[in-house]
Design a protein around this motif. Structure first.
Motif, PDB file in Angstrom:
ATOM      1  N   THR A  56     107.079  40.052  96.637  1.00 33.06           N
ATOM      2  CA  THR A  56     107.815  38.860  97.074  1.00 33.06           C
ATOM      3  C   THR A  56     107.408  37.728  96.147  1.00 33.06           C
ATOM      4  O   THR A  56     106.221  37.478  95.946  1.00 33.06           O
ATOM      5  CB  THR A  56     107.476  38.482  98.526  1.00 33.06           C
ATOM      6  OG1 THR A  56     107.954  39.508  99.406  1.00 33.06           O
ATOM      7  CG2 THR A  56     108.126  37.157  98.905  1.00 33.06           C
ATOM      8  N   ASP A  99     115.968  40.632  98.569  1.00 31.95           N
ATOM      9  CA  ASP A  99     116.059  40.084  99.920  1.00 31.95           C
ATOM     10  C   ASP A  99     115.954  38.562  99.875  1.00 31.95           C
ATOM     11  O   ASP A  99     115.011  38.016  99.295  1.00 31.95           O
ATOM     12  CB  ASP A  99     114.926  40.650 100.776  1.00 31.95           C
ATOM     13  CG  ASP A  99     115.032  40.220 102.232  1.00 31.95           C
ATOM     14  OD1 ASP A  99     114.634  39.070 102.521  1.00 31.95           O
ATOM     15  OD2 ASP A  99     115.493  41.010 103.055  1.00 31.95           O
ATOM     16  N   VAL A 108     108.490  38.279 106.166  1.00 33.60           N
ATOM     17  CA  VAL A 108     108.582  38.742 104.782  1.00 33.60           C
ATOM     18  C   VAL A 108     107.203  38.758 104.131  1.00 33.60           C
ATOM     19  O   VAL A 108     106.810  39.731 103.481  1.00 33.60           O
ATOM     20  CB  VAL A 108     109.552  37.848 103.971  1.00 33.60           C
ATOM     21  CG1 VAL A 108     109.469  38.179 102.476  1.00 33.60           C
ATOM     22  CG2 VAL A 108     110.983  38.014 104.465  1.00 33.60           C
ATOM     23  N   ALA A 147     111.680  40.554  97.292  1.00 33.78           N
ATOM     24  CA  ALA A 147     112.177  39.465  98.137  1.00 33.78           C
ATOM     25  C   ALA A 147     111.841  38.147  97.457  1.00 33.78           C
ATOM     26  O   ALA A 147     110.925  38.078  96.630  1.00 33.78           O
ATOM     27  CB  ALA A 147     111.541  39.522  99.524  1.00 33.78           C
TER      28      ALA A 147
END
Length: 250
Positions: free
Chosen positions: A8, A77, A125, A53
């Protein structure tokens, strides 16, 4: 435990207006391109087949919608992306000098990317990512500075790793004396540090003589990171890491 996301990325996402020639009157033409180092990182990951993400903020404008659409088109994402109607999506105008070096002029005073707050963070997340990748531009001002620090703490608490790419832009620090110390303050919290040759000599100016890359890498590893990658432009990458015995290999 297996994580939902490999990486992420958190931080700046913006529009790069890159030089694209001149018109018939000799005026510069610029091409709109998605940019922002953290966003570029997770976009590249997705192109290589990874699960990524992105957490960040854009303006409530056409640029912001375009940036989200680009990430979603790459299967990144975007549930952690936010919008603000009080600031415009950050813009950067990029020009090249005769040596091919990039020069940036930012429309970020402040830009939407700096407005990400702790309350905006998508904790689901963050707790579901194996690696959180951050840069240093989100440390230049509040509330994004506190949001970045909080995200790092959440990921570490959830058993994830931190990847850090210090990216110094003098104009965005406004000549502040605390810029270097703030950038360095994240290094002890980092597992993987990717840094350019230009930045290491900016952050560690006391090194000279033989083998400066190795000496600096050893100092960095002594602070907490497990892997240091120093990009050397056309010369490739110098890397150093701690092996299983806790010794440094270069």
């Amino acid at each position: 435990m297996e994580k939902k996301f490999d990486v992420t990325a958190l931080g700046e996402i913006l529009i790069d207006f890159t030089f694209a020639g001149k018109n018939s009157d000799g005026k510069n033409l610029y091409e709109e391109n998605p940019g922002g180092a953290p966003a570029n990182c997770v976009a590249a990951l997705s192109k290589l087949g990874g699960k990524g993400a992105f957490i960040g903020m854009t303006g409530e404008d056409s640029f912001g919608y375009d940036l989200r659409a680009v990430l979603e088109g790459l299967n990144v994402d975007t549930s952690g992306m936010c919008r603000t109607n009080t600031q415009h999506t950050t813009l950067a105008f990029v020009s090249l000098d005769q040596k091919g070096e990039r020069h940036f002029s930012f429309c970020r005073n402040p830009g939407a990317d700096t407005q990400l707050s702790v309350d905006d963070l998508n904790r689901d997340v963050l707790e579901s990512t194996a690696i959180l990748h951050i840069g240093s531009l989100s440390l230049t001002t509040e509330p994004s500075k506190s949001a970045t620090q909080a995200a790092v703490n959440l990921v570490k608490k959830a058993g994830g790793f931190i990847s850090y790419d210090p990216n110094y832009r003098e104009s965005l620090w406004g000549g502040r004396a605390d810029g270097i110390s703030l950038i360095k303050s994240m290094i002890p919290l980092t597992d993987i540090l990717k840094i350019s040759e230009e930045e290491i000599f900016l952050l560690y100016s006391n090194y000279d003589g033989e083998n400066p890359h190795e000496k600096i890498a050893r100092e960095i590893l002594s602070c907490g990171p497990k892997l240091v990658l120093i990009t050397l432009g056309s010369k490739g990458v110098f890397y150093a890491f701690k092996n299983l015995a806790g010794e440094v290999d270069c």
